[in-house]
Design a protein around this motif. Structure first.
Motif, PDB file in Angstrom:
ATOM      1  N   LEU A 251       0.825  -1.206   0.000  1.00 17.30           N
ATOM      2  CA  LEU A 251       0.000   0.000   0.000  1.00 17.30           C
ATOM      3  C   LEU A 251       0.861   1.258   0.000  1.00 17.30           C
ATOM      4  N   LYS A 252       1.934   1.232   0.756  1.00 17.56           N
ATOM      5  CA  LYS A 252       2.846   2.376   0.746  1.00 17.56           C
ATOM      6  C   LYS A 252       3.519   2.515  -0.613  1.00 17.56           C
ATOM      7  N   LEU A 253       3.774   1.380  -1.261  1.00 17.79           N
ATOM      8  CA  LEU A 253       4.370   1.411  -2.603  1.00 17.79           C
ATOM      9  C   LEU A 253       3.438   2.105  -3.585  1.00 17.79           C
ATOM     10  N   TYR A 254       2.155   1.742  -3.560  1.00 18.33           N
ATOM     11  CA  TYR A 254       1.195   2.374  -4.469  1.00 18.33           C
ATOM     12  C   TYR A 254       1.074   3.869  -4.180  1.00 18.33           C
ATOM     13  N   SER A 255       1.075   4.242  -2.904  1.00 18.97           N
ATOM     14  CA  SER A 255       0.979   5.649  -2.538  1.00 18.97           C
ATOM     15  C   SER A 255       2.201   6.427  -3.041  1.00 18.97           C
ATOM     16  N   THR A 256       3.383   5.844  -2.892  1.00 23.73           N
ATOM     17  CA  THR A 256       4.602   6.506  -3.360  1.00 23.73           C
ATOM     18  C   THR A 256       4.617   6.612  -4.878  1.00 23.73           C
ATOM     19  N   GLN A 257       4.108   5.596  -5.556  1.00 26.05           N
ATOM     20  CA  GLN A 257       4.031   5.653  -7.015  1.00 26.05           C
ATOM     21  C   GLN A 257       3.111   6.776  -7.476  1.00 26.05           C
ATOM     22  N   ARG A 258       1.984   6.957  -6.787  1.00 27.99           N
ATOM     23  CA  ARG A 258       1.083   8.060  -7.136  1.00 27.99           C
ATOM     24  C   ARG A 258       1.768   9.413  -6.938  1.00 27.99           C
ATOM     25  N   THR A 259       2.487   9.557  -5.841  1.00 27.56           N
ATOM     26  CA  THR A 259       3.204  10.810  -5.585  1.00 27.56           C
ATOM     27  C   THR A 259       4.260  11.056  -6.655  1.00 27.56           C
ATOM     28  N   LEU A 260       4.939   9.999  -7.080  1.00 29.44           N
ATOM     29  CA  LEU A 260       5.945  10.138  -8.134  1.00 29.44           C
ATOM     30  C   LEU A 260       5.316  10.607  -9.441  1.00 29.44           C
ATOM     31  N   LEU A 261       4.166  10.044  -9.787  1.00 31.01           N
ATOM     32  CA  LEU A 261       3.488  10.458 -11.023  1.00 31.01           C
ATOM     33  C   LEU A 261       3.040  11.914 -10.944  1.00 31.01           C
ATOM     34  N   GLU A 262       2.581  12.339  -9.786  1.00 29.40           N
ATOM     35  CA  GLU A 262       2.203  13.751  -9.614  1.00 29.40           C
ATOM     36  C   GLU A 262       3.427  14.659  -9.774  1.00 29.40           C
TER      37      GLU A 262
END
Length: 424
Positions: A251-262
């Motif tokens: 879940l933290k991985l998905y959250s970090t991936q979203r932040t990276l895309l932003e």
């Protein structure tokens, strides 16, 4: 002299005990998890990722420093510019066809639209994503260690049960042997019990071989040799929370991936903004800045430069769309992961409830079978039942205890698996 001999004898008695203690270490599940993570090669990837991040940030910071370059050029051209005027007492020179120059250029960035700052943020978030992927792999390692550890515990419990069966068979052999000597029993009954004792020995050999293989695999993950006499402590049962929150590294991985895309979205915007810089140039060549003056000369110039690449807007919309699709893919992956994890948690909850009910019955069955076997033991001693009848009750109790042991460890494993699924 006597005191010295006594001291030597005392030390001689303590040395084997010390060696025996070293050969009987106790391993806990928590210690196994700790050693496995320390020994797992992917753990070293954390430091490598941090080093790569630092090198990338240092390289990007160099973009704020003055950029220096040295250039040289020599040309020959077929024609040059001539001034078609003839003035009295004045000659307007033409530039030479052979020209050369060497220059030193310096460029100092003033404003880049925030490109370097956004690139640094992207680099840090990319490292965070890769580091979190390491945590996901380490979580999978925890599941593997749990399986090996609990599998070894099951084999230990089965070996204990084999020892209990051996004691029952040996007790039966002693009684039947006495009856044979007294002429009140047949030798075939004795042979039957002796054959079953050998079968029980074979069973112990198979279980010991399986335990040794499992320990070797566990040793490989821990990076330490586990001797065959190692004792594995039974983990304490964990209390299950009613509505525990999932805290998996995925879940933290998905959250970090979203932040990276932003952050990548911000970088696209920054690349489309105008950029300004100060520049200076100095050189030596023929002609100089005054092309009407023949001969080599030193010169310099400086100023402010504005650069705005309009062509970046050609792909701006598509780049934004690609990032939007990637964000949707990340969200789909997150929802899929949560769905599968919640389904597994439901299954484990049902498994825990089922095993808890079975254990209550298992304990009652094992207690009753123990009483039946004790009665059969007395009947065998009195010659009321045959060796076959005795064996039937011995193996019935053995099966009842094995079922109890199996369900106990399955319940423990189900609770540990439930906790691991939550990420605790």
């Amino acid at each position: 002299m006597n005191r010295t001999i006594k001291l030597l004898l005392l030390l001689a008695g303590l040395v084997p005990c010390g060696l025996y203690a070293q050969q009987m270490p106790t391993l806990t599940l928590e210690k196994a998890q700790e050693l496995a993570q320390q020994n797992y090669p992917i753990t070293r990837q954390r430091d490598l990722l941090r080093q790569t991040e630092q090198y990338t940030l240092d390289r990007l910071n160099k973009g704020y420093l003055p950029q220096l370059s040295v250039n040289g050029q020599a040309t020959y051209q077929s024609d040059v510019t001539n001034v078609p005027l003839e003035l009295p007492n004045m000659e307007i020179p033409s530039p030479p066809k052979e020209q050369y120059r060497i220059t030193a250029d310096v460029n100092q960035l003033v404003y880049d639209g925030g490109v370097i700052r956004q690139q640094k943020n992207v680099a840090q978030l990319s490292t965070a994503v890769e580091t979190q992927q390491v945590e996901v792999e380490l979580h999978k390692l925890r599941e593997r260690i749990n399986q090996l550890y609990l599998g070894t515990l099951l084999l230990d419990q089965q070996l204990e049960q084999v020892n209990l069966v051996q004691q029952d068979l040996e007790a039966g052999i002693r009684k039947v042997d006495a009856q044979v000597k007294n002429g009140v029993s047949f030798k075939s009954n004795l042979y039957l019990l002796q054959a079953e004792l050998l079968k029980n020995t074979q069973r112990r050999t198979e279980l010991q071989a399986s335990r040794q293989a499992t320990l070797q695999t566990l040793s490989l993950f821990l990076g330490q040799t586990l001797v065959e006499s190692v004792t594995l402590a039974v983990p304490a049962e964990t209390e299950l929370a009613g509505k525990a929150e999932i805290q998996r590294p995925e879940l933290k991985l998905y959250s970090t991936q979203r932040t990276l895309l932003e952050q990548q979205n911000k970088l696209i915007l920054a690349r489309n903004l105008p950029k300004t810089s100060l520049f200076g140039q100095s050189g030596y060549g023929n002609p100089g800045l005054n092309f009407l003056q023949n001969g080599a000369d030193w010169w310099y110039m400086g100023g402010v430069r504005l650069n705005w690449s309009i062509s970046n807007f050609y792909t701006y919309r598509n780049d934004k769309r690609i990032l939007a699709v990637q964000q949707q893919l990340t969200e789909v992956q997150r929802e899929t992961f949560l769905l599968n994890t919640n389904a597994q948690l439901k299954q484990q909850q049902a498994e825990i409830e089922k095993l808890a009910q079975l254990l209550e019955t298992d304990r009652e069955i094992a207690a009753l079978r123990r009483k039946v076997k004790a009665a059969a033991n007395a009947q065998l001693e009195n010659g009321v039942i045959t060796a076959n009848d005795y064996l039937r009750e011995v193996y019935a109790e053995d099966q009842a205890r094995l079922t109890l042991i199996l369900h106990q460890l399955q319940l423990l494993q189900a609770k540990i698996t439930y906790s691991t699924l939550l990420g605790h």
